[in-house]
Design an enzyme around this catalytic site. Structure first.
Site, PDB file in Angstrom:
ATOM      1  N   LEU A  25       0.646  -0.958   0.268  1.00 38.65           N
ATOM      2  CA  LEU A  25      -0.393  -0.070   0.175  1.00 38.65           C
ATOM      3  C   LEU A  25       0.814   0.835  -0.271  1.00 38.65           C
ATOM      4  O   LEU A  25       2.203   1.160   0.592  1.00 38.65           O
ATOM      5  CB  LEU A  25      -0.842   0.236   1.367  1.00 38.65           C
ATOM      6  CG  LEU A  25      -2.495  -1.206   1.420  1.00 38.65           C
ATOM      7  CD1 LEU A  25      -2.492  -0.889   2.893  1.00 38.65           C
ATOM      8  CD2 LEU A  25      -2.909  -1.423   0.111  1.00 38.65           C
ATOM      9  N   ASP A  26       0.511   2.809  -0.658  1.00 41.00           N
ATOM     10  CA  ASP A  26       1.030   3.689  -0.599  1.00 41.00           C
ATOM     11  C   ASP A  26       1.102   4.494   1.313  1.00 41.00           C
ATOM     12  O   ASP A  26       0.492   3.627   1.731  1.00 41.00           O
ATOM     13  CB  ASP A  26       0.593   4.470  -0.883  1.00 41.00           C
ATOM     14  CG  ASP A  26       0.567   4.004  -3.268  1.00 41.00           C
ATOM     15  OD1 ASP A  26       1.016   3.524  -3.510  1.00 41.00           O
ATOM     16  OD2 ASP A  26      -0.345   5.183  -2.928  1.00 41.00           O
ATOM     17  N   ALA A  27       2.566   4.423   0.914  1.00 39.33           N
ATOM     18  CA  ALA A  27       2.728   5.119   2.344  1.00 39.33           C
ATOM     19  C   ALA A  27       1.533   5.849   2.726  1.00 39.33           C
ATOM     20  O   ALA A  27       1.583   5.498   4.261  1.00 39.33           O
ATOM     21  CB  ALA A  27       4.071   6.074   3.063  1.00 39.33           C
TER      22      ALA A  27
END
Length: 321
Positions: free
Chosen positions: A138-140
């Site tokens: 997942l994106d940060a």
């Protein structure tokens, strides 16, 4: 590290510093010096010098070289919200702001660092030394449900499930405007933008097929022209930034998205975002379902909206009739 440049040397600063340091620090290339300047790590008489192409001025230069990052991520005692764990895998609810694995500019505080501590040596090595146990990302600044592998067997089996798109993945996005029609499928090709290599984009040629099913779950503002909406997105593929790119392609980028959120939302929406303290894209992985790669059990996990997105929904309802 200090170096003094005398008048009348090389005209470019990076070249002058490189020549002056050739005996003291031969490992410092001009490219490395340029990178250090860009980071503000080179100063002249106490003032940062940022451009290697600038004319070399005489004076005392201080070059701060950061300590080398560890070759392998270090275990860190970082709290995790664990939804499920057995000898083979771990499912957790990742908070916004936590990167999944170390990368440029971020060497610690990541999910990998936390997992190395929590799993204490029991983590799949298939992902390599920098990404042990990581099957997907997942994106940060995207929150929500993730699975990581604790054994190589589980890692390989989970990777096959993801490659075959035999995984249930649903996200909640709070977006600017609202997609039309209210329910549909976005099917495009996604790859690196030809104009900005740090971004992904919908491409006519090249890239990889990307499919997102979406359904409108609520709107704020006039029905004929909503100011914001809640959208449920179900992934049929898993490309980098897929939902963010697809929502933007529909003209309703995810609120708070610093990369794909071109154009400012309406004033009332901006006020709601400020009131909620939203400091990231309003995107949350709410469902993850799959067949356990070892036991064969069907697993399904749900995660409620985190506090900032829940607060944004409340603020939107309060500010927009």
């Amino acid at each position: 590290m200090e170096v003094t440049l005398a008048p009348g040397g090389a005209s470019r600063l990076d070249k002058a510093l490189h020549e002056a340091l050739s005996d003291q620090a031969p490992e410092l290339s001009r490219a490395r010096l340029q990178a250090l300047m860009a980071e503000g790590a080179v100063t002249r008489d106490g003032q940062a010098v940022m451009a290697g192409s600038a004319r070399a001025a005489p004076g005392l230069y201080l070059i701060e070289i950061p300590a080398p990052a560890p070759a392998e991520p270090q275990a860190q005692d970082i709290p995790l919200t664990i939804l499920f764990e057995d000898a083979h895998l771990i499912v957790l609810d990742k908070p916004a702001g936590m990167a999944v694995h170390p990368g440029p500019g971020r060497t610690d505080g990541t999910l990998v660092n936390a997992l190395l501590h929590h799993c204490a040596g029991s983590l799949s090595g298939v992902g390599g030394v920098a990404r042990p146990g990581i099957v997907h990302r997942l994106d940060a600044d995207t929150s929500g449900v993730m699975v990581a592998a604790k054994t190589d067997q589980a890692h390989q089996a989970l990777s096959k499930l993801f490659a075959a798109h035999d995984i249930e993945r649903a996200y909640i996005a709070l977006v600017r405007g609202a997609p039309r029609p209210e329910r549909g499928r976005v099917e495009t090709r996604i790859g690196r933008s030809q104009h900005d290599r740090k971004k992904m984009a919908v491409l006519t040629n090249g890239g990889r097929v990307a499919i997102t099913d979406y359904a409108l779950e609520g709107v704020w503002g006039p029905q004929e022209r909503p100011l914001a909406a809640r959208v449920r997105c179900t992934l049929q593929t898993g490309r980098t930034h897929q939902i963010r790119v697809h929502m933007a392609s529909l003209g309703c980028p995810v609120l708070g998205d610093p990369v794909y959120g071109s154009g400012a939302p309406a004033g009332a929406v901006r006020e709601a975002m400020a009131e909620a303290g939203l400091g990231r894209q309003a995107l949350h992985a709410t469902v993850l379902g799959f067949v356990h790669p070892v036991t064969g059990e069907r697993l399904r996990f749900e995660s409620a909206l985190p506090a900032d997105m829940a607060a944004l929904q409340q603020a939107l309802t309060k500010k927009i009739a």
